[in-house]
Motif scaffolding. Structure first.
Motif: not given
Length: 465
Positions: A304-332
């Motif tokens: 369960a936690v491993t799948s959450h980790t995979a989801m978070m890493l995918g979301a992290l990279r996707g939002m970072a690629m879109a230019g999201t700043e660190p503070g806003q990225l953590l909020a999302w």
């Protein structure tokens, strides 16, 4: 049991009381020792291993109880023929009635078609002591229908072929209570070698079989639980390896500015292989030439936690690629965790490094702050505000900036690695390291790679130009 019909067999004499009493004492001492180490009370029925251990104990205890009772009968000698009574016998003063009633005896005279039963056999079958004992022809009437052929076969083999009886069958008492009976016996021959009678010892093994069945069922349950845990473990390992390989060399990032940072990372697993947690790290070159650096930790263990980790890493990279700043990225990311079917808590540290100005912009969500090592000294970076991911809806996360210099070493880690003060004490050694991989090796040597209670992640970035 009643005396045999055959005159060429002498009645068995009870052994000396001393040796048997000594065996009884040893048996009871062993029961006391078992009680002292008995597994805890069956409070947690969800624990298969605990159920299995308790079932094994109960089985052994039943067998020792039977041994105690049988030794007492051996010491006291064969019971006398029962007197006719209209009420059941009172329990023995020493409390052994319930145990002794498990073993009864019978003899069926084939010449007179008479039967003689011990009181214990009446108790086993739940019959009134005033009732006449059942003949061999009547005995199947109290046996379960599906077990009658087995009883018939045993009796026939004994009477016709003079084979000993050794088998079990189930009976139903008048009150409807089913019991399992083990019968052992043999024919008694007359002077001409013909079968004159048949005697048998019948033992109520219902509780023993119940305990054995409980052991089998709990063992099967334990095996299923272990198989399920192994399957989940394998799934968690495969999923973790897919999103976070057990990387041990320098991190190579393709891109025009990747050479401005020398990167190395390490995931340190927990000592127990089943404790796969949610620690992660990430580093990726972004389209604008900046570099994303991140570490984090989600609460929980397993798939369960491993799948959450995979989801978070995918979301992290996707939002970072879109230019999201660190503070806003953590909020999302916080909103994402809050919206999942199984909400989770987590900490995270997200950094964006701009190589042309050597500027590090970063934000944290309840995570240990980055450690900066420069010229043989180390310090914590000043932390912006930021609560744990998943702790509250619509949380806001502050940002901080730090200008780095060539030769600086930036250390990001999860809290399972080591206390910050201990890591800061490595400043002289990290200052003399030539590569980020050397820095990682130094930290691992200091903090230990094995015997950990919790997994941990370490990411080192060394400014090269």
């Amino acid at each position: 049991m009643p005396p045999h019909v055959s005159a060429d067999r002498s009645a068995a004499q009870p052994p000396g009381r001393g040796p048997v009493d000594a065996l009884i004492t040893q048996t009871r001492r062993l029961k006391g020792d078992m009680d002292a180490v008995r597994p805890g009370a069956p409070g947690d029925q969800a624990d298969p291993q605990g159920r299995w251990q308790r079932a094994l104990y109960d089985l052994a205890r039943h067998q020792l109880d039977d041994l105690d009772a049988h030794l007492a009968q051996l010491r006291d000698g064969p019971p006398s023929a029962p007197a006719v009574r209209t009420t059941p016998a009172a329990p023995a003063a020493d409390g052994r009635e319930s145990l002794l009633s498990r073993v009864g005896s019978a003899e069926w005279n084939l010449l007179t078609d008479e039967a003689a039963w011990s009181e214990e056999l009446y108790r086993i079958l739940g019959r009134d002591l005033a009732a006449p004992p059942l003949t061999l022809d009547e005995l199947p009437s109290v046996v379960l229908e599906e077990d009658r052929p087995k009883l018939t076969s045993m009796v026939t083999d004994c009477l016709v072929d003079a084979r000993p009886i050794d088998g079990e069958f189930r009976v139903v008492r008048p009150d409807g209570d089913p019991r399992t009976v083990h019968m052992m016996g043999e024919p008694v021959l007359d002077a001409e070698g013909g079968t004159a009678s048949m005697w048998a010892v019948l033992r109520d093994v219902s509780e023993l079989r119940r305990s054995q069945r409980a052991v089998r069922e709990s063992h099967d349950s334990l095996q299923r639980e272990r198989h399920r845990a192994q399957t989940e473990q394998r799934l968690a390992v495969e999923l973790r390896e897919a999103v976070l390989p057990s990387w041990r060399g320098p991190l190579s990032l393709p891109g025009r500015n990747a050479g401005s940072l020398d990167l190395a990372a390490r995931h340190l697993p927990a000592a127990t292989a089943s404790l796969i947690g949610g620690d992660w790290y990430d580093a990726v070159e972004l389209p604008d030439g900046r570099t994303l650096l991140g570490v984090g930790d989600l609460t929980g263990q397993g798939p369960a936690v491993t799948s959450h980790t995979a989801m978070m890493l995918g979301a992290l990279r996707g939002m970072a690629m879109a230019g999201t700043e660190p503070g806003q990225l953590l909020a999302w990311l916080n909103q994402l965790l809050d919206a999942t079917v199984r909400p989770a808590l987590g900490s995270a540290l997200c950094c964006r490094y701009r190589p042309d100005t050597r500027t590090l912009t970063w934000a944290r969500a309840g995570h240990p702050v980055p450690l900066l090592f420069r010229a043989g000294t180390g310090r914590r970076l000043d932390a912006p505000q930021g609560v744990l991911l998943g702790a509250t809806s619509r949380a806001a996360y502050g940002q901080a900036e730090e200008t780095l210099e060539e030769g600086d070493v930036l250390l990001l880690h999860t809290d399972g690695l080591a206390p910050a003060d201990r890591l800061l004490g490595l400043a002289p050694r990290l200052g003399g390291a030539r590569t980020a991989q050397d820095c990682v090796r130094t930290v691992v040597e200091e903090c230990g790679e094995s015997g950990r209670d919790h997994d941990a992640c370490l990411l080192v970035a060394r400014v090269t130009r």
